[in-house]
Scaffold this active site. Structure first.
Site, short mmCIF file in Angstrom:
data_model
loop_
_atom_site.label_atom_id
_atom_site.label_comp_id
_atom_site.label_asym_id
_atom_site.label_seq_id
_atom_site.Cartn_x
_atom_site.Cartn_y
_atom_site.Cartn_z
N VAL A 89 42.39 -85.36 -27.66
CA VAL A 89 41.80 -84.40 -26.71
C VAL A 89 42.91 -83.90 -25.77
O VAL A 89 43.56 -82.91 -26.05
CB VAL A 89 40.61 -85.02 -25.94
CG1 VAL A 89 39.94 -83.97 -25.05
CG2 VAL A 89 39.58 -85.59 -26.91
N CYS A 90 43.13 -84.58 -24.67
CA CYS A 90 44.04 -84.08 -23.64
C CYS A 90 45.51 -84.10 -24.06
O CYS A 90 46.26 -83.19 -23.73
CB CYS A 90 43.85 -84.87 -22.35
SG CYS A 90 42.15 -84.72 -21.72
N VAL A 91 45.93 -85.13 -24.78
CA VAL A 91 47.33 -85.19 -25.21
C VAL A 91 47.61 -84.10 -26.24
O VAL A 91 48.60 -83.37 -26.15
CB VAL A 91 47.68 -86.60 -25.74
CG1 VAL A 91 49.09 -86.64 -26.31
CG2 VAL A 91 47.53 -87.64 -24.63
N LYS B 88 43.34 -82.50 -12.96
CA LYS B 88 42.75 -81.50 -13.86
C LYS B 88 41.31 -81.88 -14.16
O LYS B 88 40.90 -83.01 -13.92
CB LYS B 88 43.55 -81.41 -15.16
CG LYS B 88 43.48 -82.66 -16.02
CD LYS B 88 44.18 -82.44 -17.34
CE LYS B 88 44.10 -83.64 -18.25
NZ LYS B 88 42.75 -84.06 -18.61
N THR C 70 47.38 -80.50 -24.50
CA THR C 70 48.51 -80.24 -23.61
C THR C 70 49.80 -80.05 -24.40
O THR C 70 50.62 -79.19 -24.06
CB THR C 70 48.65 -81.38 -22.59
OG1 THR C 70 47.44 -81.43 -21.81
CG2 THR C 70 49.84 -81.16 -21.68
#
Length: 175
Positions: free
Chosen positions: A114-116, A82, A119
């Site tokens: 951020v990403c955790v 990603k 998502t």
């Protein structure tokens, strides 16, 4: 019901920076145990790997871009690449989960805020039953907030989107 362990952005570069991810050694140990338990129970482990673009620490093909060797995927385990915080955005993740009949996601990884976070929220919005691993994520200090404060805040915040459990409390289907 099919369950998957989703490991987000636990890449070598996160541990080799001048300021490595907060409590990185502990995180790796927690994730090693969690991944081992998932595999033993026959639960698929899917890895997400961030690509930062040319010149970035996480540039595709560089050693720092690879999944950390202590939790590296086995042959045949899916790695989804990603380039945005949302692991579903313009990736094959949703398609792969649907093809496997996945209903339940256990989410862990880096970067908490951020990403955790992104998502986990997206998985919830897509209708997955989400388990957020309370001790299975990490981040960095910022100018105003410590990494531990971010971890505590986001773990509490995830109660609105997921079942929040410590790694040792998670039961994989088939265990």
């Amino acid at each position: 019901m099919t369950q998957v362990l989703l490991v987000i952005d636990v890449q070598h570069g996160m541990f080799t920076m001048d300021e490595p991810v907060y409590r990185g050694a502990e995180l790796l140990q927690t994730l090693q145990n969690l991944i081992g338990r998932a595999r033993t129970a026959g639960v698929e482990v899917i890895y997400v790997r961030h690509e930062g673009g040319p010149g970035h620490l996480l540039e595709r093909g560089k050693p720092e871009w690879e999944i950390h060797p202590e939790i590296a995927p086995l042959a045949g385990e899916l790695v989804v690449d990603k380039n945005r915080p949302d692991s579903f955005f313009e990736t094959v993740l949703q398609e792969e989960l649907q093809a496997r009949g996945v209903t339940d996601l256990v989410i862990c990884g880096i970067q908490t805020d951020v990403c955790v976070d992104t998502t986990t929220r997206r998985a919830f919005s897509l209708g997955y039953d989400v388990t957020f691993v309370a001790d299975g994520h990490s981040t960095w200090d910022s100018e105003f907030v410590t990494a531990q404060q971010k971890i505590d805040h986001h773990t509490d915040l995830m109660l609105r989107f997921a079942d929040v459990k410590r790694a040792e409390e998670i039961e994989f289907f088939g265990e």
